[in-house]
Scaffold this motif. Sequence first.
Motif, PDB file in Angstrom:
ATOM      1  N   PHE A  55     -12.480  -1.505  10.073  1.00  0.00           N
ATOM      2  CA  PHE A  55     -11.335  -2.336  10.473  1.00  0.00           C
ATOM      3  C   PHE A  55     -10.040  -1.803   9.873  1.00  0.00           C
ATOM      4  O   PHE A  55      -9.000  -1.808  10.527  1.00  0.00           O
ATOM      5  N   LYS A  56     -10.104  -1.349   8.627  1.00  0.00           N
ATOM      6  CA  LYS A  56      -8.926  -0.778   7.961  1.00  0.00           C
ATOM      7  C   LYS A  56      -8.388   0.394   8.775  1.00  0.00           C
ATOM      8  O   LYS A  56      -7.183   0.486   9.049  1.00  0.00           O
ATOM      9  N   ASP A  57      -9.286   1.280   9.194  1.00  0.00           N
ATOM     10  CA  ASP A  57      -8.871   2.434   9.988  1.00  0.00           C
ATOM     11  C   ASP A  57      -8.404   2.013  11.384  1.00  0.00           C
ATOM     12  O   ASP A  57      -7.439   2.566  11.916  1.00  0.00           O
ATOM     13  N   LEU A  58      -9.077   1.034  11.954  1.00  0.00           N
ATOM     14  CA  LEU A  58      -8.718   0.566  13.297  1.00  0.00           C
ATOM     15  C   LEU A  58      -7.296   0.017  13.331  1.00  0.00           C
ATOM     16  O   LEU A  58      -6.542   0.289  14.267  1.00  0.00           O
ATOM     17  N   PHE A  59      -6.925  -0.741  12.321  1.00  0.00           N
ATOM     18  CA  PHE A  59      -5.597  -1.351  12.286  1.00  0.00           C
ATOM     19  C   PHE A  59      -4.554  -0.484  11.603  1.00  0.00           C
ATOM     20  O   PHE A  59      -3.397  -0.879  11.476  1.00  0.00           O
ATOM     21  N   GLY A  60      -4.956   0.704  11.133  1.00  0.00           N
ATOM     22  CA  GLY A  60      -3.999   1.667  10.614  1.00  0.00           C
ATOM     23  C   GLY A  60      -3.566   1.475   9.183  1.00  0.00           C
ATOM     24  O   GLY A  60      -2.506   1.962   8.786  1.00  0.00           O
ATOM     25  N   PHE A  61      -4.371   0.800   8.372  1.00  0.00           N
ATOM     26  CA  PHE A  61      -4.050   0.639   6.966  1.00  0.00           C
ATOM     27  C   PHE A  61      -4.538   1.856   6.190  1.00  0.00           C
ATOM     28  O   PHE A  61      -5.615   2.397   6.470  1.00  0.00           O
ATOM     29  N   VAL A  62      -3.774   2.281   5.221  1.00  0.00           N
ATOM     30  CA  VAL A  62      -4.144   3.450   4.422  1.00  0.00           C
ATOM     31  C   VAL A  62      -5.231   3.096   3.414  1.00  0.00           C
ATOM     32  O   VAL A  62      -6.197   3.833   3.245  1.00  0.00           O
ATOM     33  N   LEU A  63      -5.079   1.948   2.759  1.00  0.00           N
ATOM     34  CA  LEU A  63      -6.037   1.510   1.748  1.00  0.00           C
ATOM     35  C   LEU A  63      -6.726   0.222   2.186  1.00  0.00           C
ATOM     36  O   LEU A  63      -6.115  -0.643   2.825  1.00  0.00           O
ATOM     37  N   ALA A  64      -7.988   0.088   1.790  1.00  0.00           N
ATOM     38  CA  ALA A  64      -8.720  -1.135   2.104  1.00  0.00           C
ATOM     39  C   ALA A  64      -8.106  -2.331   1.391  1.00  0.00           C
ATOM     40  O   ALA A  64      -8.097  -3.442   1.925  1.00  0.00           O
ATOM     41  N   SER A  65      -7.554  -2.098   0.194  1.00  0.00           N
ATOM     42  CA  SER A  65      -6.930  -3.208  -0.539  1.00  0.00           C
ATOM     43  C   SER A  65      -5.718  -3.748   0.214  1.00  0.00           C
ATOM     44  O   SER A  65      -5.471  -4.957   0.204  1.00  0.00           O
TER      45      SER A  65
END
Length: 114
Positions: A55-65
């Motif tokens: 989901f982090k990668d899908l929504f384009g966030f660099v870090l999971a935090s």
Amino acid sequence: MQAKPFAIVIALFVFLGVILLIRRHRMTLKYALFWLCTSTMVLFLAINDGLLFWFKDLFGFVLASNFIFFLSTVFLVVLSLMLTVYVNQQNDRAEILAQKVGILEHEIKELKRK
């Protein structure tokens, strides 16, 4: 304590706490559903941390935090919206009750005059 077991313990604690509140009639299912769904989602993402990273990668966030902080912010916004709706409903109910009390007092005064 590591983050994954801590998240699992907290999610289970919240889930079981809400179930206990429902059983003791201190919370209605209508308002408990939000908490049950949220704690289930946290538990699911804590157990399946690969899905969290997907989901982090899908929504384009660099870090999971960062993604977790975003979800926390969304949670707080939705909770605030739900509480605002609840407060507005209570205000409407209080206004209606005040009007009914006023009408009843007026009728009692009319009956006393007769």
